[in-house]
Motif scaffolding. Structure first.
Motif, PDB file in Angstrom:
ATOM      1  N   LEU A  77       1.071  -1.122   0.006  1.00 36.60           N
ATOM      2  CA  LEU A  77      -0.021  -0.057  -0.157  1.00 36.60           C
ATOM      3  C   LEU A  77       0.811   1.222  -0.177  1.00 36.60           C
ATOM      4  O   LEU A  77       2.023   1.234   0.633  1.00 36.60           O
ATOM      5  CB  LEU A  77      -0.921   0.055   1.270  1.00 36.60           C
ATOM      6  N   THR A  78       0.401   2.534  -0.689  1.00 37.99           N
ATOM      7  CA  THR A  78       1.130   3.649  -0.336  1.00 37.99           C
ATOM      8  C   THR A  78       0.088   4.642  -0.914  1.00 37.99           C
ATOM      9  O   THR A  78      -1.066   4.347  -1.102  1.00 37.99           O
ATOM     10  CB  THR A  78       2.186   3.532  -1.614  1.00 37.99           C
ATOM     11  N   THR A  79       0.380   6.092  -0.703  1.00 41.10           N
ATOM     12  CA  THR A  79      -0.345   7.188  -1.069  1.00 41.10           C
ATOM     13  C   THR A  79       0.168   8.136  -1.975  1.00 41.10           C
ATOM     14  O   THR A  79       1.472   8.038  -2.005  1.00 41.10           O
ATOM     15  CB  THR A  79      -0.947   8.042   0.371  1.00 41.10           C
ATOM     16  N   LEU A  80      -0.402   8.700  -2.687  1.00 40.49           N
ATOM     17  CA  LEU A  80       0.214   9.840  -3.599  1.00 40.49           C
ATOM     18  C   LEU A  80      -0.765  11.075  -3.780  1.00 40.49           C
ATOM     19  O   LEU A  80      -2.053  10.871  -3.359  1.00 40.49           O
ATOM     20  CB  LEU A  80       0.677   9.446  -4.804  1.00 40.49           C
ATOM     21  N   HIS A  81      -0.283  12.164  -3.981  1.00 36.66           N
ATOM     22  CA  HIS A  81      -1.371  13.327  -4.298  1.00 36.66           C
ATOM     23  C   HIS A  81      -1.823  13.294  -5.780  1.00 36.66           C
ATOM     24  O   HIS A  81      -0.816  13.321  -6.750  1.00 36.66           O
ATOM     25  CB  HIS A  81      -0.452  14.798  -4.149  1.00 36.66           C
ATOM     26  N   ALA A  82      -3.076  13.365  -5.886  1.00 33.13           N
ATOM     27  CA  ALA A  82      -3.625  13.690  -7.116  1.00 33.13           C
ATOM     28  C   ALA A  82      -5.407  13.829  -6.850  1.00 33.13           C
ATOM     29  O   ALA A  82      -5.809  13.556  -5.827  1.00 33.13           O
ATOM     30  CB  ALA A  82      -3.663  12.114  -8.144  1.00 33.13           C
ATOM     31  N   ASN A  83      -5.919  14.281  -7.748  1.00 29.08           N
ATOM     32  CA  ASN A  83      -7.294  14.787  -7.935  1.00 29.08           C
ATOM     33  C   ASN A  83      -8.210  13.817  -8.163  1.00 29.08           C
ATOM     34  O   ASN A  83      -9.372  13.853  -7.934  1.00 29.08           O
ATOM     35  CB  ASN A  83      -7.443  16.299  -8.812  1.00 29.08           C
ATOM     36  N   ASN A  84      -7.818  12.728  -9.064  1.00 26.85           N
ATOM     37  CA  ASN A  84      -8.786  11.785  -9.357  1.00 26.85           C
ATOM     38  C   ASN A  84      -8.172  10.436  -9.664  1.00 26.85           C
ATOM     39  O   ASN A  84      -6.855  10.474  -9.802  1.00 26.85           O
ATOM     40  CB  ASN A  84      -9.584  12.023 -10.475  1.00 26.85           C
ATOM     41  N   PRO A  85      -8.691   9.224  -9.783  1.00 24.58           N
ATOM     42  CA  PRO A  85      -7.745   8.022  -9.997  1.00 24.58           C
ATOM     43  C   PRO A  85      -7.173   8.178 -11.377  1.00 24.58           C
ATOM     44  O   PRO A  85      -5.825   7.579 -11.420  1.00 24.58           O
ATOM     45  CB  PRO A  85      -9.080   6.905 -10.014  1.00 24.58           C
ATOM     46  N   ARG A  86      -7.605   8.904 -12.418  1.00 23.93           N
ATOM     47  CA  ARG A  86      -6.815   8.970 -13.553  1.00 23.93           C
ATOM     48  C   ARG A  86      -5.509   9.745 -13.372  1.00 23.93           C
ATOM     49  O   ARG A  86      -4.585   9.393 -14.057  1.00 23.93           O
ATOM     50  CB  ARG A  86      -7.601   9.369 -14.732  1.00 23.93           C
ATOM     51  N   ASP A  87      -5.751  10.704 -12.833  1.00 20.30           N
ATOM     52  CA  ASP A  87      -4.680  11.575 -12.492  1.00 20.30           C
ATOM     53  C   ASP A  87      -3.416  10.942 -11.603  1.00 20.30           C
ATOM     54  O   ASP A  87      -2.339  11.270 -11.673  1.00 20.30           O
ATOM     55  CB  ASP A  87      -4.964  12.845 -11.656  1.00 20.30           C
ATOM     56  N   SER A  88      -4.001  10.037 -10.571  1.00 17.17           N
ATOM     57  CA  SER A  88      -3.028   9.499  -9.949  1.00 17.17           C
ATOM     58  C   SER A  88      -2.200   8.386 -10.592  1.00 17.17           C
ATOM     59  O   SER A  88      -0.823   8.268 -10.307  1.00 17.17           O
ATOM     60  CB  SER A  88      -4.023   8.582  -8.799  1.00 17.17           C
ATOM     61  N   LEU A  89      -2.447   7.760 -11.774  1.00 16.48           N
ATOM     62  CA  LEU A  89      -1.849   6.989 -12.417  1.00 16.48           C
ATOM     63  C   LEU A  89      -0.893   7.902 -13.421  1.00 16.48           C
ATOM     64  O   LEU A  89       0.170   7.347 -13.508  1.00 16.48           O
ATOM     65  CB  LEU A  89      -2.576   5.995 -13.347  1.00 16.48           C
ATOM     66  N   SER A  90      -1.370   9.144 -13.911  1.00 19.38           N
ATOM     67  CA  SER A  90      -0.498  10.078 -14.618  1.00 19.38           C
ATOM     68  C   SER A  90       0.658  10.300 -13.687  1.00 19.38           C
ATOM     69  O   SER A  90       1.856  10.745 -14.148  1.00 19.38           O
ATOM     70  CB  SER A  90      -1.016  11.027 -14.994  1.00 19.38           C
ATOM     71  N   ARG A  91       0.266  10.648 -12.542  1.00 22.11           N
ATOM     72  CA  ARG A  91       1.202  11.181 -11.529  1.00 22.11           C
ATOM     73  C   ARG A  91       2.435   9.924 -11.054  1.00 22.11           C
ATOM     74  O   ARG A  91       3.509  10.064 -10.887  1.00 22.11           O
ATOM     75  CB  ARG A  91       0.411  11.888 -10.248  1.00 22.11           C
ATOM     76  N   LEU A  92       1.772   8.806 -10.971  1.00 22.90           N
ATOM     77  CA  LEU A  92       2.654   7.726 -10.756  1.00 22.90           C
ATOM     78  C   LEU A  92       3.708   7.415 -11.878  1.00 22.90           C
ATOM     79  O   LEU A  92       4.641   7.106 -11.604  1.00 22.90           O
ATOM     80  CB  LEU A  92       1.837   6.575 -10.737  1.00 22.90           C
ATOM     81  N   GLU A  93       3.152   7.668 -13.085  1.00 20.22           N
ATOM     82  CA  GLU A  93       4.136   7.572 -14.234  1.00 20.22           C
ATOM     83  C   GLU A  93       5.042   8.722 -14.186  1.00 20.22           C
ATOM     84  O   GLU A  93       6.232   8.399 -14.410  1.00 20.22           O
ATOM     85  CB  GLU A  93       3.044   7.672 -15.730  1.00 20.22           C
ATOM     86  N   THR A  94       4.688   9.893 -13.793  1.00 23.93           N
ATOM     87  CA  THR A  94       5.716  10.705 -13.861  1.00 23.93           C
ATOM     88  C   THR A  94       6.996  10.703 -12.709  1.00 23.93           C
ATOM     89  O   THR A  94       7.871  11.039 -12.811  1.00 23.93           O
ATOM     90  CB  THR A  94       5.004  12.470 -13.399  1.00 23.93           C
ATOM     91  N   LEU A  95       6.425  10.196 -11.456  1.00 22.50           N
ATOM     92  CA  LEU A  95       7.215   9.734 -10.455  1.00 22.50           C
ATOM     93  C   LEU A  95       8.165   8.733 -10.800  1.00 22.50           C
ATOM     94  O   LEU A  95       9.524   8.757 -10.645  1.00 22.50           O
ATOM     95  CB  LEU A  95       6.281   9.234  -9.023  1.00 22.50           C
TER      96      LEU A  95
END
Length: 452
Positions: A319-337
């Motif tokens: 499990l982990t957390t990250l900053h994003a505004n919606n599920p689609r953005d969370s995957l885009s942010r994960l990609e960026t990270l």
């Protein structure tokens, strides 16, 4: 001088923190107390009650010798202020003890705001001056072996109860120092508490419990202050007691009750700039610690790549957390990270890693009424071409509108879609009935529960 300035000046003079007579007495008594008690204040063999009693008795004795005339109320005020400074955290000590306060924000010595029941309000307490606030910051930071100064003016720390602390000092803090404390309950919230607060419903809670026990990889996503760490702590509580859990955090906040928990915390560089240990270093090290579960407080950088690799190489149920505004953005942010890890990886390869590793995204949002709600529970269904596909299993019903108090009436409801990972859960002996995903059946069942 304008009327506004005169009002401000009058208010400043009438505030206890700006009373020069009291301040002089407070300073003298404080210095005398430190000189007399000194090492006793750090004697670990003394209980908190014994130490507080000793401090109070000493303060009363010094006030009897004080030549400045003081009323009984002023003496009580001095004793309280000095005690809070020596034994606690100065004027914010009362706010830390206030159960209704969830966050404390010191925008310099004269301006203190708190979040109380989801609303920001200004408090009438103040520090004496910037030096007073700085002493409190130094005390907090020193307790966990960290430092804050001109060469390192930013610091993340924590209080003994796990409350998160962020401090900024000169030269970065103009008009500061700035201190932000996000309080954590001494008694960690449980899933029943989240249900009572309306963060999610009973069926969604059972579904998430099944996902954790069934070793699905879960990302908790949301904006700042939405309750990601609290939710992560609650979800981690579903991990069975017979599993070895390793947690990785910048500053320790997770409070797991299982017996077999190993907590790792990052370390900032020393004054020479050496010795830093990052989240990424710790995530790599966890793989050598034979973990059954890896829980990362938050992915902010290249550690996302190591986390995905761990999820894809036998560490299911991470499990982990990250900053994003919606599920689609969370995957885009994960990609960026992942790209921040410094490897020149093709975007498709990264997306395939994400689609293979992450099973579920739990999205949190802080709504206009001040409440924190889970708005999406979304399955990462796989790949279609170069796109990671998602399907919502539960969604918050914004269409229900708001009541007369301005509070959202909507609830987290199933969409009717049955997730593809039910076969994976079945392999762990977990069977989800079709009624869990039927909107009407869930509505009737939860209506009956509320009536009980």
């Amino acid at each position: 001088m304008s009327l506004y300035d005169r009002i401000g000046e009058t208010t400043k003079e009438s505030t206890p923190g700006h009373n020069k007579k009291l301040e002089g007495v407070r300073h003298r008594v404080h210095q005398s107390l430190i000189e007399e008690l000194g090492p006793v204040l750090y004697d670990k063999e003394l209980s908190e009650d014994e130490l507080r009693s000793r401090v109070h008795d000493t303060l009363q004795r010094y006030l009897m010798l004080e030549k400045t005339p003081l009323s009984a109320m002023e003496k009580v005020q001095v004793i309280e202020d000095v005690s809070d400074d020596v034994l606690g955290y100065g004027p914010i000590d009362k706010l830390l003890r206030d159960e209704d306060v969830s966050e404390i924000m010191c925008n310099g010595p004269d301006q203190i705001f708190v979040e109380r029941k989801g609303t920001l309000v200004r408090e009438d307490v103040t520090f004496v001056d910037s030096a007073h606030l700085r002493r409190i910051i130094d005390k907090i930071v020193a307790q966990i072996g960290r430092r804050i100064d001109e060469s390192s003016p930013l610091c993340d720390a924590r209080l003994p109860d796990g409350s998160r602390v962020n401090a900024v000092v000169a030269p970065l803090a103009l008009g500061g120092p700035f201190l932000t404390i996000r309080k954590f309950s001494a008694d960690p919230l449980r899933i029943d508490d989240l249900i009572r607060f309306g963060t999610l419903g009973v069926h969604a809670a059972r579904f998430l419990q099944a996902c954790i026990v069934g070793r699905l990889n879960v990302v908790v996503s949301g904006g700042t202050g939405t309750g990601k760490t609290t939710t992560l702590n609650v979800l981690s509580g579903f991990i069975p007691d017979d599993e070895r859990i390793v947690t990785v955090e910048d500053a320790k906040e997770l409070q797991l009750n299982q017996e077999h928990v190993l907590s790792l915390e990052t370390r900032p560089p020393n004054i020479e700039g050496n010795g830093e240990v990052t989240i990424r270093d710790l995530v790599k090290n966890t793989l050598r610690m034979r973990p059954d579960r890896i829980v990362v407080g938050e992915c902010r950088s290249g550690e996302a790549l190591d986390m995905l690799q761990a999820m894809n190489t036998g560490h299911d149920g991470s499990l982990t957390t990250l900053h994003a505004n919606n599920p689609r953005d969370s995957l885009s942010r994960l990609e960026t990270l992942v790209l921040m890890a410094g490897f020149d990886l093709p975007v498709r390869a990264i997306r395939e890693q994400i689609a293979s590793a992450v099973d579920l995204v739990v999205q949190l949002q802080r709504l206009k009424d001040g409440t924190r709600r889970i708005t999406h529970i979304t399955e990462v269904a796989g790949m279609e071409g170069d796109v990671v596909t998602l399907q919502d299993i539960f969604l918050f019903d914004f269409g229900a509108g708001m009541d007369e108090n301005g509070r959202y009436k909507g609830e987290l409801k199933p969409t009717g879609v049955r997730p593809r990972f039910t076969d994976k859960l079945a392999d762990h002996g977990i069977k989800l009935g079709a009624e869990m995903f039927a909107p009407e059946a869930v509505r009737i069942a939860e209506s009956r529960m509320r009536k009980k």
